[in-house]
Design a protein around this motif. Sequence first.
Motif, PDB file in Angstrom:
ATOM      1  N   ASP A   1       0.844  -1.208   0.000  1.00 44.13           N
ATOM      2  CA  ASP A   1       0.000   0.000   0.000  1.00 44.13           C
ATOM      3  C   ASP A   1       0.873   1.249   0.000  1.00 44.13           C
ATOM      4  OD1 ASP A   1      -1.517   2.286   1.292  1.00 44.13           O
ATOM      5  OD2 ASP A   1      -3.141   0.825   1.144  1.00 44.13           O
ATOM      6  N   ALA A   2       1.912   1.233   0.823  1.00 46.76           N
ATOM      7  CA  ALA A   2       2.828   2.385   0.909  1.00 46.76           C
ATOM      8  C   ALA A   2       3.570   2.591  -0.409  1.00 46.76           C
ATOM      9  CB  ALA A   2       3.818   2.173   2.049  1.00 46.76           C
ATOM     10  N   VAL A   3       3.967   1.489  -1.035  1.00 49.71           N
ATOM     11  CA  VAL A   3       4.678   1.575  -2.319  1.00 49.71           C
ATOM     12  C   VAL A   3       3.781   2.191  -3.381  1.00 49.71           C
ATOM     13  CG1 VAL A   3       5.637   0.211  -4.214  1.00 49.71           C
ATOM     14  CG2 VAL A   3       6.257  -0.330  -1.863  1.00 49.71           C
ATOM     15  N   GLN A   4       2.553   1.711  -3.468  1.00 50.68           N
ATOM     16  CA  GLN A   4       1.631   2.230  -4.481  1.00 50.68           C
ATOM     17  C   GLN A   4       1.264   3.692  -4.207  1.00 50.68           C
ATOM     18  OE1 GLN A   4       0.910   0.802  -7.275  1.00 50.68           O
ATOM     19  NE2 GLN A   4       1.888  -1.151  -6.765  1.00 50.68           N
ATOM     20  N   THR A   5       1.151   4.039  -2.945  1.00 48.41           N
ATOM     21  CA  THR A   5       0.856   5.442  -2.581  1.00 48.41           C
ATOM     22  C   THR A   5       1.976   6.354  -3.062  1.00 48.41           C
ATOM     23  OG1 THR A   5      -0.416   4.766  -0.626  1.00 48.41           O
ATOM     24  CG2 THR A   5       0.444   7.031  -0.654  1.00 48.41           C
ATOM     25  N   GLU A   6       3.215   5.918  -2.878  1.00 46.51           N
ATOM     26  CA  GLU A   6       4.371   6.713  -3.302  1.00 46.51           C
ATOM     27  C   GLU A   6       4.438   6.821  -4.831  1.00 46.51           C
ATOM     28  OE1 GLU A   6       7.745   9.062  -2.735  1.00 46.51           O
ATOM     29  OE2 GLU A   6       6.230   8.355  -1.308  1.00 46.51           O
ATOM     30  N   ILE A   7       4.177   5.713  -5.511  1.00 45.28           N
ATOM     31  CA  ILE A   7       4.189   5.731  -6.980  1.00 45.28           C
ATOM     32  C   ILE A   7       3.154   6.713  -7.509  1.00 45.28           C
ATOM     33  CG2 ILE A   7       3.650   4.362  -9.047  1.00 45.28           C
ATOM     34  CD1 ILE A   7       4.854   1.940  -7.580  1.00 45.28           C
ATOM     35  N   MET A   8       1.964   6.680  -6.932  1.00 41.61           N
ATOM     36  CA  MET A   8       0.888   7.570  -7.384  1.00 41.61           C
ATOM     37  C   MET A   8       1.188   9.025  -7.061  1.00 41.61           C
ATOM     38  SD  MET A   8      -2.389   5.181  -6.406  1.00 41.61           S
ATOM     39  CE  MET A   8      -3.582   6.493  -6.738  1.00 41.61           C
ATOM     40  N   ALA A   9       1.850   9.262  -5.927  1.00 36.08           N
ATOM     41  CA  ALA A   9       2.188  10.634  -5.536  1.00 36.08           C
ATOM     42  C   ALA A   9       3.176  11.258  -6.516  1.00 36.08           C
ATOM     43  CB  ALA A   9       2.772  10.645  -4.128  1.00 36.08           C
ATOM     44  N   ASN A  10       3.972  10.433  -7.169  1.00 30.56           N
ATOM     45  CA  ASN A  10       4.970  10.922  -8.120  1.00 30.56           C
ATOM     46  C   ASN A  10       4.492  10.887  -9.575  1.00 30.56           C
ATOM     47  OD1 ASN A  10       6.987  11.409  -6.139  1.00 30.56           O
ATOM     48  ND2 ASN A  10       7.459   9.223  -6.083  1.00 30.56           N
ATOM     49  N   ASP A  11       3.224  10.550  -9.779  1.00 33.55           N
ATOM     50  CA  ASP A  11       2.662  10.498 -11.124  1.00 33.55           C
ATOM     51  C   ASP A  11       1.946  11.820 -11.423  1.00 33.55           C
ATOM     52  OD1 ASP A  11       1.364  10.004 -13.498  1.00 33.55           O
ATOM     53  OD2 ASP A  11       0.614   8.027 -12.920  1.00 33.55           O
ATOM     54  N   PRO A  12       2.497  12.656 -12.318  1.00 37.77           N
ATOM     55  CA  PRO A  12       1.886  13.964 -12.605  1.00 37.77           C
ATOM     56  C   PRO A  12       0.473  13.853 -13.169  1.00 37.77           C
ATOM     57  CG  PRO A  12       3.620  13.450 -14.208  1.00 37.77           C
ATOM     58  CD  PRO A  12       3.719  12.440 -13.110  1.00 37.77           C
TER      59      PRO A  12
ATOM     60  N   LEU B   1      -1.842  12.165 -12.068  1.00 38.43           N
ATOM     61  CA  LEU B   1      -2.815  12.006 -10.974  1.00 38.43           C
ATOM     62  C   LEU B   1      -2.837  13.201 -10.024  1.00 38.43           C
ATOM     63  CD1 LEU B   1      -2.050   8.266 -10.066  1.00 38.43           C
ATOM     64  CD2 LEU B   1      -3.826   9.125 -11.600  1.00 38.43           C
ATOM     65  N   ALA B   2      -2.074  14.227 -10.348  1.00 40.02           N
ATOM     66  CA  ALA B   2      -1.883  15.363  -9.424  1.00 40.02           C
ATOM     67  C   ALA B   2      -3.174  16.046  -9.010  1.00 40.02           C
ATOM     68  CB  ALA B   2      -0.926  16.370 -10.054  1.00 40.02           C
ATOM     69  N   ASN B   3      -4.127  16.182  -9.916  1.00 42.54           N
ATOM     70  CA  ASN B   3      -5.349  16.941  -9.609  1.00 42.54           C
ATOM     71  C   ASN B   3      -6.580  16.060  -9.424  1.00 42.54           C
ATOM     72  OD1 ASN B   3      -3.996  19.490  -9.840  1.00 42.54           O
ATOM     73  ND2 ASN B   3      -4.034  19.228 -12.078  1.00 42.54           N
TER      74      ASN B   3
ATOM     75  N   PRO C   1      -9.368  13.877  -7.493  1.00 42.78           N
ATOM     76  CA  PRO C   1      -9.979  13.896  -6.149  1.00 42.78           C
ATOM     77  C   PRO C   1      -9.507  12.704  -5.314  1.00 42.78           C
ATOM     78  CG  PRO C   1     -11.623  14.216  -7.875  1.00 42.78           C
ATOM     79  CD  PRO C   1     -10.351  13.804  -8.568  1.00 42.78           C
ATOM     80  N   GLU C   2      -9.511  12.877  -4.010  1.00 42.75           N
ATOM     81  CA  GLU C   2      -9.052  11.830  -3.101  1.00 42.75           C
ATOM     82  C   GLU C   2      -9.817  10.522  -3.283  1.00 42.75           C
ATOM     83  OE1 GLU C   2      -6.396  10.378  -0.434  1.00 42.75           O
ATOM     84  OE2 GLU C   2      -6.424  12.418  -1.225  1.00 42.75           O
ATOM     85  N   LYS C   3     -11.109  10.623  -3.503  1.00 43.02           N
ATOM     86  CA  LYS C   3     -11.933   9.431  -3.660  1.00 43.02           C
ATOM     87  C   LYS C   3     -11.535   8.658  -4.921  1.00 43.02           C
ATOM     88  CE  LYS C   3     -16.762   8.001  -3.305  1.00 43.02           C
ATOM     89  NZ  LYS C   3     -18.169   8.464  -3.189  1.00 43.02           N
ATOM     90  N   VAL C   4     -11.228   9.386  -5.982  1.00 44.08           N
ATOM     91  CA  VAL C   4     -10.798   8.755  -7.230  1.00 44.08           C
ATOM     92  C   VAL C   4      -9.449   8.080  -7.035  1.00 44.08           C
ATOM     93  CG1 VAL C   4     -10.088   9.181  -9.617  1.00 44.08           C
ATOM     94  CG2 VAL C   4     -12.105  10.340  -8.688  1.00 44.08           C
ATOM     95  N   LEU C   5      -8.550   8.781  -6.325  1.00 43.46           N
ATOM     96  CA  LEU C   5      -7.222   8.233  -6.061  1.00 43.46           C
ATOM     97  C   LEU C   5      -7.300   6.938  -5.258  1.00 43.46           C
ATOM     98  CD1 LEU C   5      -5.220  11.492  -5.225  1.00 43.46           C
ATOM     99  CD2 LEU C   5      -5.032  10.081  -7.287  1.00 43.46           C
TER     100      LEU C   5
END
Length: 293
Positions: A204-215, A217-219, A221-225
């Motif tokens: 979960d932590a790995v995927q969270t970090e990958i998504m945080a660095n994906d431009p 996905l930057a905008n 909504p939290e629910k979509v993320l």
Amino acid sequence: MAISAKLVKELREKTGAGMMDCKKALEACDGDIEASFDWLREKGIAKSAKKADRIAAEGLSAFAINGNVAAMVEVNSETDFVAKNAEFVALVNTVCEAVAANNPADLEAAKAIEVDGKTLETTIAEASGKIGEKLSLRRIKTFTKDDNEVFGAYSHMGGKMVSIVKLADATEEKAKDIAMHVAAINPKYISQDEIPQAEKDREDAVQTEIMANDPKLANKPEKVLEGIKRGKLNKVFSEWCLLDQEFIKTPKETVAKYLGNSKVLEIARFQVGEGIEKKEENFAEEVAAQMKQ
């Protein structure tokens, strides 16, 4: 004569042989250290001990089924050439059949099994001395089943990889199909229920970090993320787990669908040499070094 622990220790340090082998040698030679050393050498035990620093990462794995007990073993050699030797193949089969017949609790208990008056540890050591390479029984795995359960077993590439599965409410043909799948795909778990929470949290932590660095996905909504992350995690966990994987014979259906009402109770897979750090040979450097001598 009574053999003291000090005498056994002295012979062990001199030869590198096992404690029980040293004790037997001393008993056979009335406590004479030199005669005991020769006794061990004659049986190939002391000679094989000198090979202890070599890396044995080749070899064979095998399976054997004896009634309601199934066993798989890995016996290592130093070279693939020896692994193809008929004598070595026969040794591996002897070891595996003995393990299936005796169902030992662990590796040490397996080494202590006697076949034709010798322990498997001694048998392997003698073969090591005769063949001229370090040989070792690296690991074993045993299964027991009830009469209404079935084993499936599969050997690939002449014993470079073996797998065994135990199923309930299944045919032997279906069990063998699942064993073949396990050998090919190497699932970490049977189902997602078996995945430790710590491992789920780490992914979960790995995927969270990958998504945080994906431009891209930057905008979002939290629910979509959260929905995207759930999808990613489910994909990873499905790849780990046997029941969720696409079945190798019919890729359009999962293993669970192929099984129907059958249940997978246990799985295991050995691949020869996995996890052993092999020595990398640089032949150019070796030749150059020899030329300087």
